[in-house]
Design a protein around this motif. Structure first.
Motif, PDB file in Angstrom:
ATOM      1  N   SER A  86     -11.859  -4.042  20.331  1.00 38.87           N
ATOM      2  CA  SER A  86     -10.911  -5.088  19.924  1.00 38.87           C
ATOM      3  C   SER A  86     -11.415  -5.825  18.689  1.00 38.87           C
ATOM      4  CB  SER A  86     -10.683  -6.077  21.069  1.00 38.87           C
ATOM      5  OG  SER A  86     -10.076  -5.435  22.158  1.00 38.87           O
ATOM      6  N   ALA A  87     -12.710  -6.102  18.639  1.00 36.29           N
ATOM      7  CA  ALA A  87     -13.296  -6.769  17.466  1.00 36.29           C
ATOM      8  C   ALA A  87     -13.195  -5.860  16.237  1.00 36.29           C
ATOM      9  CB  ALA A  87     -14.755  -7.140  17.740  1.00 36.29           C
ATOM     10  N   LEU A  88     -13.445  -4.563  16.418  1.00 37.83           N
ATOM     11  CA  LEU A  88     -13.335  -3.607  15.320  1.00 37.83           C
ATOM     12  C   LEU A  88     -11.894  -3.542  14.809  1.00 37.83           C
ATOM     13  CD1 LEU A  88     -14.626  -1.342  13.569  1.00 37.83           C
ATOM     14  CD2 LEU A  88     -13.963   0.237  15.393  1.00 37.83           C
ATOM     15  N   ALA A  89     -10.937  -3.505  15.734  1.00 37.90           N
ATOM     16  CA  ALA A  89      -9.530  -3.451  15.351  1.00 37.90           C
ATOM     17  C   ALA A  89      -9.130  -4.702  14.566  1.00 37.90           C
ATOM     18  CB  ALA A  89      -8.646  -3.305  16.595  1.00 37.90           C
ATOM     19  N   ALA A  90      -9.584  -5.860  15.012  1.00 37.43           N
ATOM     20  CA  ALA A  90      -9.274  -7.103  14.301  1.00 37.43           C
ATOM     21  C   ALA A  90      -9.897  -7.087  12.909  1.00 37.43           C
ATOM     22  CB  ALA A  90      -9.778  -8.306  15.106  1.00 37.43           C
ATOM     23  N   LEU A  91     -11.129  -6.609  12.811  1.00 37.47           N
ATOM     24  CA  LEU A  91     -11.805  -6.533  11.519  1.00 37.47           C
ATOM     25  C   LEU A  91     -11.050  -5.613  10.557  1.00 37.47           C
ATOM     26  CD1 LEU A  91     -14.346  -7.209   9.799  1.00 37.47           C
ATOM     27  CD2 LEU A  91     -15.393  -5.157  10.795  1.00 37.47           C
ATOM     28  N   CYS A  92     -10.567  -4.484  11.079  1.00 36.43           N
ATOM     29  CA  CYS A  92      -9.854  -3.503  10.254  1.00 36.43           C
ATOM     30  C   CYS A  92      -8.368  -3.835  10.100  1.00 36.43           C
ATOM     31  CB  CYS A  92      -9.997  -2.114  10.857  1.00 36.43           C
ATOM     32  SG  CYS A  92     -11.676  -1.472  10.808  1.00 36.43           S
ATOM     33  N   GLU A  93      -7.921  -4.886  10.786  1.00 35.63           N
ATOM     34  CA  GLU A  93      -6.507  -5.276  10.762  1.00 35.63           C
ATOM     35  C   GLU A  93      -5.610  -4.129  11.210  1.00 35.63           C
ATOM     36  OE1 GLU A  93      -5.885  -6.662   6.766  1.00 35.63           O
ATOM     37  OE2 GLU A  93      -7.085  -8.457   7.083  1.00 35.63           O
ATOM     38  N   LEU A  94      -6.021  -3.481  12.295  1.00 36.17           N
ATOM     39  CA  LEU A  94      -5.281  -2.369  12.876  1.00 36.17           C
ATOM     40  C   LEU A  94      -5.134  -2.613  14.376  1.00 36.17           C
ATOM     41  CD1 LEU A  94      -7.204   0.549  11.124  1.00 36.17           C
ATOM     42  CD2 LEU A  94      -4.810  -0.078  10.715  1.00 36.17           C
ATOM     43  N   PRO A  95      -4.103  -2.058  15.012  1.00 37.39           N
ATOM     44  CA  PRO A  95      -3.991  -2.203  16.469  1.00 37.39           C
ATOM     45  C   PRO A  95      -5.073  -1.390  17.173  1.00 37.39           C
ATOM     46  CG  PRO A  95      -2.247  -0.789  15.622  1.00 37.39           C
ATOM     47  CD  PRO A  95      -2.984  -1.322  14.430  1.00 37.39           C
ATOM     48  N   VAL A  96      -5.462  -1.835  18.351  1.00 41.50           N
ATOM     49  CA  VAL A  96      -6.526  -1.144  19.096  1.00 41.50           C
ATOM     50  C   VAL A  96      -6.154   0.316  19.347  1.00 41.50           C
ATOM     51  CG1 VAL A  96      -7.798  -1.080  21.268  1.00 41.50           C
ATOM     52  CG2 VAL A  96      -7.370  -3.261  20.156  1.00 41.50           C
ATOM     53  N   TRP A  97      -4.878   0.564  19.682  1.00 39.64           N
ATOM     54  CA  TRP A  97      -4.482   1.938  19.998  1.00 39.64           C
ATOM     55  C   TRP A  97      -4.717   2.890  18.827  1.00 39.64           C
ATOM     56  CZ3 TRP A  97      -1.067   4.010  16.705  1.00 39.64           C
ATOM     57  CH2 TRP A  97      -0.135   3.179  16.073  1.00 39.64           C
ATOM     58  N   TRP A  98      -4.732   2.369  17.609  1.00 39.24           N
ATOM     59  CA  TRP A  98      -4.929   3.216  16.432  1.00 39.24           C
ATOM     60  C   TRP A  98      -6.251   3.983  16.526  1.00 39.24           C
ATOM     61  CZ3 TRP A  98      -7.978   4.187  12.174  1.00 39.24           C
ATOM     62  CH2 TRP A  98      -7.371   4.844  11.105  1.00 39.24           C
ATOM     63  N   MET A 149     -11.673   8.292  14.449  1.00 43.20           N
ATOM     64  CA  MET A 149     -10.746   7.357  13.875  1.00 43.20           C
ATOM     65  C   MET A 149     -11.467   6.084  13.436  1.00 43.20           C
ATOM     66  SD  MET A 149      -7.931   8.989  13.803  1.00 43.20           S
ATOM     67  CE  MET A 149      -6.950   7.683  13.150  1.00 43.20           C
ATOM     68  N   ILE A 150     -12.644   5.852  13.971  1.00 41.51           N
ATOM     69  CA  ILE A 150     -13.397   4.655  13.572  1.00 41.51           C
ATOM     70  C   ILE A 150     -13.737   4.723  12.095  1.00 41.51           C
ATOM     71  CG2 ILE A 150     -15.579   3.420  13.877  1.00 41.51           C
ATOM     72  CD1 ILE A 150     -15.341   4.113  16.882  1.00 41.51           C
ATOM     73  N   THR A 151     -14.245   5.853  11.662  1.00 41.95           N
ATOM     74  CA  THR A 151     -14.593   6.010  10.247  1.00 41.95           C
ATOM     75  C   THR A 151     -13.366   5.818   9.359  1.00 41.95           C
ATOM     76  OG1 THR A 151     -16.381   7.531  10.823  1.00 41.95           O
ATOM     77  CG2 THR A 151     -15.612   7.578   8.546  1.00 41.95           C
ATOM     78  N   GLN A 152     -12.245   6.406   9.753  1.00 44.81           N
ATOM     79  CA  GLN A 152     -11.039   6.287   8.953  1.00 44.81           C
ATOM     80  C   GLN A 152     -10.561   4.838   8.880  1.00 44.81           C
ATOM     81  OE1 GLN A 152     -11.482   8.624  11.337  1.00 44.81           O
ATOM     82  NE2 GLN A 152     -11.557  10.469  10.097  1.00 44.81           N
ATOM     83  N   GLY A 153     -10.642   4.117  10.004  1.00 41.22           N
ATOM     84  CA  GLY A 153     -10.244   2.715   9.996  1.00 41.22           C
ATOM     85  C   GLY A 153     -11.116   1.870   9.087  1.00 41.22           C
ATOM     86  N   LEU A 154     -12.409   2.110   9.131  1.00 46.09           N
ATOM     87  CA  LEU A 154     -13.328   1.386   8.253  1.00 46.09           C
ATOM     88  C   LEU A 154     -13.084   1.747   6.791  1.00 46.09           C
ATOM     89  CD1 LEU A 154     -16.573   1.734  10.396  1.00 46.09           C
ATOM     90  CD2 LEU A 154     -15.255  -0.362  10.022  1.00 46.09           C
ATOM     91  N   ASN A 155     -12.845   3.023   6.524  1.00 40.85           N
ATOM     92  CA  ASN A 155     -12.595   3.460   5.149  1.00 40.85           C
ATOM     93  C   ASN A 155     -11.301   2.870   4.587  1.00 40.85           C
ATOM     94  OD1 ASN A 155     -14.949   4.951   5.150  1.00 40.85           O
ATOM     95  ND2 ASN A 155     -13.924   6.913   5.494  1.00 40.85           N
ATOM     96  N   LEU A 156     -10.283   2.747   5.441  1.00 42.46           N
ATOM     97  CA  LEU A 156      -9.013   2.171   4.980  1.00 42.46           C
ATOM     98  C   LEU A 156      -9.198   0.753   4.442  1.00 42.46           C
ATOM     99  CD1 LEU A 156      -6.464   3.303   7.701  1.00 42.46           C
ATOM    100  CD2 LEU A 156      -6.437   3.913   5.287  1.00 42.46           C
ATOM    101  N   ARG A 157     -10.148   0.024   5.011  1.00 37.51           N
ATOM    102  CA  ARG A 157     -10.379  -1.368   4.614  1.00 37.51           C
ATOM    103  C   ARG A 157     -11.635  -1.531   3.760  1.00 37.51           C
ATOM    104  NH1 ARG A 157      -5.549  -1.745   5.590  1.00 37.51           N
ATOM    105  NH2 ARG A 157      -4.792  -2.425   7.599  1.00 37.51           N
TER     106      ARG A 157
END
Length: 113
Positions: A43-55, A1-9
Motif C-alpha cells: 500500500s505504501a509503494l502504491a501510494a508512492l507510485c500514485e498507482l492503485p494497489v491492484w496494479w 510489476m514493482i519495477t515497472q511502477g517505480l520506473n513509471l514515476r
C-alpha cells in the motif's frame, strides 16, 4: 510489476525503501521476487507510485519499451478451430463416426451406435 511502477514515476534508490518503511535493499528483493511485501508495504509503494494497489498484483499483457498495458492473466488459446469432424477423433471420443455401421458397447457387444 514493482519495477515497472517505480520506473513509471522515475523512483529509485534508498528513498524508495524508506518511503515503504523498510530497510535497503528490501525493495530490490521485492523486484526480483525473492521477498514479497506485506499488504501495508505494498500500500505504501502504491501510494508512492500514485498507482492503485491492484496494479502491482496484475501480470503485464504487453510490454513495448516503457509502455506497459496491464490486465488479468489469461491464456490465449492457439488451438486451431475445428473445421471438420475427423472420424478418428470421433472414434477416440467414443462416438461412432459411421452411425449406420455396427460398433461395440462397453461390454464388447456389437450394436448400432
Amino acid at each position: 510489476m514493482i519495477t515497472q511502477g517505480l520506473n513509471l514515476r522515475d523512483l529509485y534508490g534508498p528513498e524508495v525503501d524508506r518511503a515503504c518503511g523498510v530497510e535497503e535493499p528490501t525493495v530490490d528483493l521485492w523486484e526480483t521476487g525473492r521477498v514479497y511485501p506485506t499488504w501495508e508495504q505494498l500500500s505504501a509503494l502504491a501510494a508512492l507510485c500514485e498507482l492503485p494497489v491492484w496494479w502491482f498484483t496484475e501480470e503485464p499483457l504487453i510490454s513495448a519499451g516503457d509502455l506497459f498495458i496491464c490486465g488479468r492473466r489469461r491464456v490465449i488459446d492457439t488451438t486451431p478451430p475445428i473445421t471438420r469432424f475427423d472420424p478418428m477423433a470421433l472414434a477416440a471420443a467414443g462416438i461412432n463416426p459411421y452411425p449406420d455401421t455396427p460398433g461395440t458397447d462397453d461390454n464388447g457387444q456389437t450394436r448400432l451406435l
